[in-house]
Write a protein that holds these residues in place. Structure first.
Motif, PDB file in Angstrom:
ATOM      1  N   VAL A 145     -31.725 -29.958 -11.071  1.00  0.00           N
ATOM      2  CA  VAL A 145     -31.624 -30.079 -12.536  1.00  0.00           C
ATOM      3  C   VAL A 145     -32.607 -29.118 -13.198  1.00  0.00           C
ATOM      4  CG1 VAL A 145     -32.107 -31.626 -14.478  1.00  0.00           C
ATOM      5  CG2 VAL A 145     -30.700 -32.410 -12.579  1.00  0.00           C
ATOM      6  N   ARG A 146     -33.824 -29.055 -12.690  1.00  0.00           N
ATOM      7  CA  ARG A 146     -34.827 -28.143 -13.269  1.00  0.00           C
ATOM      8  C   ARG A 146     -34.446 -26.690 -13.063  1.00  0.00           C
ATOM      9  NH1 ARG A 146     -40.904 -29.565 -12.771  1.00  0.00           N
ATOM     10  NH2 ARG A 146     -40.870 -27.745 -14.116  1.00  0.00           N
ATOM     11  N   ILE A 147     -33.857 -26.378 -11.916  1.00  0.00           N
ATOM     12  CA  ILE A 147     -33.394 -25.007 -11.678  1.00  0.00           C
ATOM     13  C   ILE A 147     -32.300 -24.648 -12.673  1.00  0.00           C
ATOM     14  CG2 ILE A 147     -32.132 -23.536 -10.057  1.00  0.00           C
ATOM     15  CD1 ILE A 147     -33.716 -24.909  -7.804  1.00  0.00           C
ATOM     16  N   GLY A 148     -31.385 -25.567 -12.908  1.00  0.00           N
ATOM     17  CA  GLY A 148     -30.319 -25.333 -13.896  1.00  0.00           C
ATOM     18  C   GLY A 148     -30.864 -25.151 -15.300  1.00  0.00           C
ATOM     19  N   GLU A 149     -31.874 -25.939 -15.654  1.00  0.00           N
ATOM     20  CA  GLU A 149     -32.483 -25.802 -16.980  1.00  0.00           C
ATOM     21  C   GLU A 149     -33.159 -24.453 -17.146  1.00  0.00           C
ATOM     22  OE1 GLU A 149     -35.124 -29.128 -17.210  1.00  0.00           O
ATOM     23  OE2 GLU A 149     -33.523 -30.552 -17.691  1.00  0.00           O
ATOM     24  N   ARG A 150     -33.840 -24.003 -16.105  1.00  0.00           N
ATOM     25  CA  ARG A 150     -34.517 -22.697 -16.179  1.00  0.00           C
ATOM     26  C   ARG A 150     -33.507 -21.562 -16.271  1.00  0.00           C
ATOM     27  NH1 ARG A 150     -40.212 -22.215 -13.651  1.00  0.00           N
ATOM     28  NH2 ARG A 150     -41.001 -24.305 -14.020  1.00  0.00           N
ATOM     29  N   ARG A 151     -32.421 -21.666 -15.542  1.00  0.00           N
ATOM     30  CA  ARG A 151     -31.378 -20.632 -15.621  1.00  0.00           C
ATOM     31  C   ARG A 151     -30.762 -20.589 -17.010  1.00  0.00           C
ATOM     32  NH1 ARG A 151     -28.207 -21.373  -9.867  1.00  0.00           N
ATOM     33  NH2 ARG A 151     -29.788 -20.357  -8.589  1.00  0.00           N
ATOM     34  N   GLU A 152     -30.508 -21.763 -17.576  1.00  0.00           N
ATOM     35  CA  GLU A 152     -29.937 -21.835 -18.919  1.00  0.00           C
ATOM     36  C   GLU A 152     -30.913 -21.264 -19.944  1.00  0.00           C
ATOM     37  OE1 GLU A 152     -27.137 -22.404 -21.766  1.00  0.00           O
ATOM     38  OE2 GLU A 152     -26.896 -22.686 -19.619  1.00  0.00           O
ATOM     39  N   HIS A 153     -32.187 -21.568 -19.785  1.00  0.00           N
ATOM     40  CA  HIS A 153     -33.203 -21.040 -20.694  1.00  0.00           C
ATOM     41  C   HIS A 153     -33.254 -19.509 -20.606  1.00  0.00           C
ATOM     42  CE1 HIS A 153     -36.756 -21.089 -23.173  1.00  0.00           C
ATOM     43  NE2 HIS A 153     -37.403 -20.362 -22.269  1.00  0.00           N
ATOM     44  N   ALA A 154     -33.202 -18.980 -19.391  1.00  0.00           N
ATOM     45  CA  ALA A 154     -33.223 -17.527 -19.203  1.00  0.00           C
ATOM     46  C   ALA A 154     -31.972 -16.888 -19.795  1.00  0.00           C
ATOM     47  CB  ALA A 154     -33.332 -17.190 -17.714  1.00  0.00           C
ATOM     48  N   ARG A 155     -30.838 -17.543 -19.651  1.00  0.00           N
ATOM     49  CA  ARG A 155     -29.581 -17.031 -20.197  1.00  0.00           C
ATOM     50  C   ARG A 155     -29.633 -16.990 -21.721  1.00  0.00           C
ATOM     51  NH1 ARG A 155     -25.885 -20.611 -18.023  1.00  0.00           N
ATOM     52  NH2 ARG A 155     -26.310 -19.625 -16.042  1.00  0.00           N
ATOM     53  N   MET A 156     -30.207 -18.031 -22.341  1.00  0.00           N
ATOM     54  CA  MET A 156     -30.322 -18.048 -23.797  1.00  0.00           C
ATOM     55  C   MET A 156     -31.276 -16.953 -24.276  1.00  0.00           C
ATOM     56  SD  MET A 156     -28.194 -20.052 -25.009  1.00  0.00           S
ATOM     57  CE  MET A 156     -28.740 -19.987 -26.684  1.00  0.00           C
ATOM     58  N   GLN A 211     -31.593 -14.040 -22.860  1.00  0.00           N
ATOM     59  CA  GLN A 211     -30.817 -12.811 -22.793  1.00  0.00           C
ATOM     60  C   GLN A 211     -29.859 -12.709 -23.977  1.00  0.00           C
ATOM     61  OE1 GLN A 211     -29.008 -13.130 -18.949  1.00  0.00           O
ATOM     62  NE2 GLN A 211     -30.783 -12.300 -17.869  1.00  0.00           N
ATOM     63  N   VAL A 212     -29.282 -13.830 -24.377  1.00  0.00           N
ATOM     64  CA  VAL A 212     -28.372 -13.827 -25.528  1.00  0.00           C
ATOM     65  C   VAL A 212     -29.149 -13.465 -26.792  1.00  0.00           C
ATOM     66  CG1 VAL A 212     -26.952 -15.324 -26.993  1.00  0.00           C
ATOM     67  CG2 VAL A 212     -26.713 -15.417 -24.518  1.00  0.00           C
ATOM     68  N   ARG A 213     -30.348 -13.989 -26.946  1.00  0.00           N
ATOM     69  CA  ARG A 213     -31.170 -13.663 -28.127  1.00  0.00           C
ATOM     70  C   ARG A 213     -31.515 -12.184 -28.156  1.00  0.00           C
ATOM     71  NH1 ARG A 213     -34.461 -18.634 -26.820  1.00  0.00           N
ATOM     72  NH2 ARG A 213     -33.451 -20.259 -28.006  1.00  0.00           N
ATOM     73  N   VAL A 214     -31.899 -11.627 -27.029  1.00  0.00           N
ATOM     74  CA  VAL A 214     -32.236 -10.207 -26.968  1.00  0.00           C
ATOM     75  C   VAL A 214     -31.012  -9.367 -27.300  1.00  0.00           C
ATOM     76  CG1 VAL A 214     -32.897  -8.340 -25.386  1.00  0.00           C
ATOM     77  CG2 VAL A 214     -34.162 -10.482 -25.374  1.00  0.00           C
ATOM     78  N   ALA A 215     -29.850  -9.740 -26.784  1.00  0.00           N
ATOM     79  CA  ALA A 215     -28.627  -9.002 -27.078  1.00  0.00           C
ATOM     80  C   ALA A 215     -28.281  -9.086 -28.566  1.00  0.00           C
ATOM     81  CB  ALA A 215     -27.468  -9.536 -26.233  1.00  0.00           C
ATOM     82  N   ALA A 216     -28.465 -10.250 -29.185  1.00  0.00           N
ATOM     83  CA  ALA A 216     -28.167 -10.392 -30.611  1.00  0.00           C
ATOM     84  C   ALA A 216     -29.100  -9.543 -31.459  1.00  0.00           C
ATOM     85  CB  ALA A 216     -28.267 -11.864 -31.012  1.00  0.00           C
TER      86      ALA A 216
END
Length: 88
Positions: free
Chosen positions: A25-36, A38-43
């Motif tokens: 669960v923590r690994i999934g949360e960290r991946r989701e946080h990293a993905r968000m 990347q989305v912010r940087v792209a925006a």
């Protein structure tokens, strides 16, 4: 994780039952946080590109020739608020 495993008594393996699920669960949360992130940087990058492009195109565009109707513009100083020294 080593701290959690070390805190468990050798014969008490039942307390380790939820550790693996909690780790995933923590690994999934960290991946989701990293993905968000990347989305912010792209925006932000996209907004910057659009702004620079728009500004560049505005610099290349011809400036309009002043017309005879410019006396009705706000910058003409003929506004009723001009005498009150109100600036917007």
């Amino acid at each position: 994780m080593n701290r959690l495993i070390g805190a468990i008594a050798p014969g008490d393996a039942a307390r380790l039952a939820g550790v693996e699920d909690a780790v995933w669960v923590r690994i999934g949360e960290r991946r989701e946080h990293a993905r968000m992130g990347q989305v912010r940087v792209a925006a932000v990058a996209l907004a910057l590109v659009i702004g620079v492009t728009n500004g560049g195109l505005m610099l290349l565009a011809r400036r309009p020739v002043p017309s005879e109707m410019r006396i009705f513009t706000v910058s003409a100083g003929l506004s009723p608020l001009a005498s009150l020294d109100v600036r917007g």
